[in-house]
Design a protein around this motif. Structure first.
Motif, PDB file in Angstrom:
ATOM      1  N   UNK A  19       0.805  -1.219   0.000  1.00 25.38           N
ATOM      2  CA  UNK A  19       0.000   0.000   0.000  1.00 25.38           C
ATOM      3  C   UNK A  19       0.842   1.274   0.000  1.00 25.38           C
ATOM      4  N   UNK A  20       2.126   1.148   0.207  1.00 27.90           N
ATOM      5  CA  UNK A  20       3.036   2.302   0.161  1.00 27.90           C
ATOM      6  C   UNK A  20       4.269   1.907  -0.650  1.00 27.90           C
ATOM      7  N   UNK A  26      13.254   0.785  -4.818  1.00 25.36           N
ATOM      8  CA  UNK A  26      13.226   1.976  -5.666  1.00 25.36           C
ATOM      9  C   UNK A  26      11.869   2.125  -6.361  1.00 25.36           C
ATOM     10  N   UNK A  27      10.792   2.014  -5.590  1.00 23.72           N
ATOM     11  CA  UNK A  27       9.441   2.115  -6.116  1.00 23.72           C
ATOM     12  C   UNK A  27       8.853   3.487  -5.826  1.00 23.72           C
ATOM     13  N   UNK A  28       8.110   4.005  -6.791  1.00 26.82           N
ATOM     14  CA  UNK A  28       7.394   5.263  -6.584  1.00 26.82           C
ATOM     15  C   UNK A  28       5.984   5.006  -6.082  1.00 26.82           C
TER      16      UNK A  28
END
Length: 107
Positions: A19-20, A26-28
């Motif tokens: 959910x975040x 390295x995820x947006x």
């Protein structure tokens, strides 16, 4: 929140909840991949999220065999804008076979 099952089915986690964003990956956005995937971007057999792709897809932009969402695309769809091959229902529904909605086009 990030939770992944240790149990594997077809090489994927049984469930993956993201959910975040995960800074380590390295995820947006929260990207979830599993048999049951829940996240901002979800890919799985059952996918639930903002943008989702799966056999059963439920979300804002849903792509799948059975799609439920604001924009649903697939074989059978339900949504504000529903584009389905076999059937579609929603505000604007477009399908080759069956369409129901405020504006319905069955080609």
């Amino acid at each position: 929140m990030r939770k992944t099952s240790s149990r594997r089915v077809w090489g994927m986690p049984f469930y993956d909840i993201a959910l975040v964003p995960c800074p380590e990956r390295n995820q947006r956005r929260g990207e979830a991949r599993g048999v049951i995937a829940i996240g901002d971007l979800a890919v799985g057999v059952i996918a639930i999220g903002g943008i989702c792709r799966g056999v059963i897809a439920i979300g804002g932009l849903a792509l799948g065999v059975v799609s439920l969402g604001g924009l649903g695309c697939g074989l059978v769809c339900l949504g504000g804008l529903a584009v389905g091959l076999l059937g579609a229902a929603g505000g604007l529904a477009v399908s080759l076979c069956f369409a129901r909605g405020a504006v319905a086009l069955a080609l």
